[in-house]
Design a protein around this motif. Sequence first.
Motif, PDB file in Angstrom:
ATOM      1  N   LEU A  91       0.761  -0.859   0.085  1.00  0.00           N
ATOM      2  CA  LEU A  91       0.030   0.166  -0.033  1.00  0.00           C
ATOM      3  C   LEU A  91       0.878   1.054   0.050  1.00  0.00           C
ATOM      4  O   LEU A  91       0.502   2.403  -0.640  1.00  0.00           O
ATOM      5  N   LEU A  92       1.876   1.155   0.425  1.00  0.00           N
ATOM      6  CA  LEU A  92       3.023   2.201   0.490  1.00  0.00           C
ATOM      7  C   LEU A  92       3.042   3.018  -1.086  1.00  0.00           C
ATOM      8  O   LEU A  92       2.599   4.706  -0.714  1.00  0.00           O
ATOM      9  N   ASN A  93       3.224   2.176  -1.542  1.00  0.00           N
ATOM     10  CA  ASN A  93       3.042   2.394  -3.232  1.00  0.00           C
ATOM     11  C   ASN A  93       2.096   2.029  -3.918  1.00  0.00           C
ATOM     12  O   ASN A  93       2.283   2.018  -5.689  1.00  0.00           O
ATOM     13  N   HIS A  94       0.938   1.935  -3.475  1.00  0.00           N
ATOM     14  CA  HIS A  94      -0.842   1.947  -4.939  1.00  0.00           C
ATOM     15  C   HIS A  94      -0.653   2.740  -5.216  1.00  0.00           C
ATOM     16  O   HIS A  94      -1.278   3.564  -4.553  1.00  0.00           O
ATOM     17  N   THR A  95      -0.715   2.765  -6.570  1.00  0.00           N
ATOM     18  CA  THR A  95      -0.794   3.838  -7.324  1.00  0.00           C
ATOM     19  C   THR A  95      -2.407   4.029  -7.314  1.00  0.00           C
ATOM     20  O   THR A  95      -2.855   5.271  -6.904  1.00  0.00           O
ATOM     21  N   THR A  96      -3.203   3.302  -7.324  1.00  0.00           N
ATOM     22  CA  THR A  96      -4.878   2.701  -6.953  1.00  0.00           C
ATOM     23  C   THR A  96      -5.658   3.239  -5.743  1.00  0.00           C
ATOM     24  O   THR A  96      -6.327   3.964  -6.033  1.00  0.00           O
ATOM     25  N   PRO A 175     -16.076  -3.570  -8.633  1.00  0.00           N
ATOM     26  CA  PRO A 175     -15.629  -2.528  -8.212  1.00  0.00           C
ATOM     27  C   PRO A 175     -15.235  -1.410  -9.003  1.00  0.00           C
ATOM     28  O   PRO A 175     -14.099  -2.120 -10.192  1.00  0.00           O
ATOM     29  N   GLN A 176     -15.102  -0.095  -8.756  1.00  0.00           N
ATOM     30  CA  GLN A 176     -15.224   0.947  -9.244  1.00  0.00           C
ATOM     31  C   GLN A 176     -13.714   0.860 -10.021  1.00  0.00           C
ATOM     32  O   GLN A 176     -12.990   1.109 -11.240  1.00  0.00           O
ATOM     33  N   TYR A 177     -13.083   1.083  -9.148  1.00  0.00           N
ATOM     34  CA  TYR A 177     -11.451   1.599  -9.520  1.00  0.00           C
ATOM     35  C   TYR A 177     -10.608   0.214 -10.279  1.00  0.00           C
ATOM     36  O   TYR A 177      -9.263   0.255 -10.495  1.00  0.00           O
ATOM     37  N   ASN A 178     -11.068  -1.400 -10.184  1.00  0.00           N
ATOM     38  CA  ASN A 178     -11.001  -2.613 -10.938  1.00  0.00           C
ATOM     39  C   ASN A 178     -10.980  -2.159 -12.797  1.00  0.00           C
ATOM     40  O   ASN A 178     -12.422  -2.055 -12.319  1.00  0.00           O
ATOM     41  N   THR A 179     -10.293  -2.903 -12.918  1.00  0.00           N
ATOM     42  CA  THR A 179     -10.477  -3.141 -14.630  1.00  0.00           C
ATOM     43  C   THR A 179      -9.597  -4.022 -14.850  1.00  0.00           C
ATOM     44  O   THR A 179     -11.145  -4.560 -16.109  1.00  0.00           O
ATOM     45  N   LEU A 180      -9.402  -5.626 -14.588  1.00  0.00           N
ATOM     46  CA  LEU A 180      -9.550  -6.177 -15.024  1.00  0.00           C
ATOM     47  C   LEU A 180     -10.482  -7.621 -13.790  1.00  0.00           C
ATOM     48  O   LEU A 180     -10.665  -7.269 -12.839  1.00  0.00           O
ATOM     49  N   LEU A 181     -10.997  -9.074 -14.859  1.00  0.00           N
ATOM     50  CA  LEU A 181     -11.964  -9.891 -13.936  1.00  0.00           C
ATOM     51  C   LEU A 181     -13.032  -9.309 -13.786  1.00  0.00           C
ATOM     52  O   LEU A 181     -13.631 -10.069 -12.809  1.00  0.00           O
TER      53      LEU A 181
END
Length: 303
Positions: A91-96, A175-181
């Motif tokens: 999570l420290l560098n999680h861009t989403t 979810p809104q911010y997921n793109t795959l699956l």
Amino acid sequence: MMDETGEQPIPFSYEIPPITPGDRDAIEQVQVAPNGTHLLITTATRQVITAAHIVVANASSALHTEQRDMNVLYVGQGLGKVNALTAVDRLLNHTTLQRILAEASTNTPELEISLLLYRFEHGRTVISNGGDLNLDPQACEQEDHAHFERLRAVRLNRDEVVTLAEAALINHFKPQYNTLLKSTNFAAQTHKKIKPLKKLLAKGITGLTVEICSANINARLFTRDALPLEPSELMPAHVLEGQAFDNEEDKRAWFEQVREMAHTHLAQFPLTTPQERETFMHGMVWLGQTQRERIWPMQGKAE
């Protein structure tokens, strides 16, 4: 609480727990952070910060169920794919996550972003032979026994369990911010199946169910594609009220079970096509019926 008319005060009662086990220090002062997200608890010897969502989850208040609901914005893994990363490391560098925080602070500053960390470590294999039991099976006794043993021997490692849980929950909540699956049909032959799914299919598993519960935080999870469960739609009022129980202890246990049910989502998906399932006994027409019993949803989504 913020609603369409502005901020509304909600009275509540909350017993502040001891700071440490066996703590005897009296609480001298409780301060609220200006943004309302934390409490600062001060005793004679220390200061402790408590998140506001902990108070909301455990306090007795007049909050409606809908006011506690949490919109699922993103589902991801807290387990490193290459190195042994923890959820905090990722999570420290999680861009989403940074994008979610930035857009929320700009568009919906009255809402709070919470991170829910789950550990999926319990599973079971369900074996069903339902169907027209008067039919003569094509498999011999040895083949049937071998297949049964393959089902019993299914084992998944931690990485595979996390990957399956992530895939199922993304497909379920979308979810809104997921793109795959989000629209993956796990039963489609043309789809390049996720590696753990291939392992399940090789062992003869034909369906996947992932259960997620949020009763411990007293908030229901939801998206527009996966609304919270309403027990009143499944059971009549006299059942929900526990009228079948004679003593208060059984009734309280039943109320807790209903509460957990209302806070639970089941992401259920077939891993085979209807045509494939017609070759299984549980896909046959039941005695006295004219149509095949649909054990799994057709489109890979719980119905």
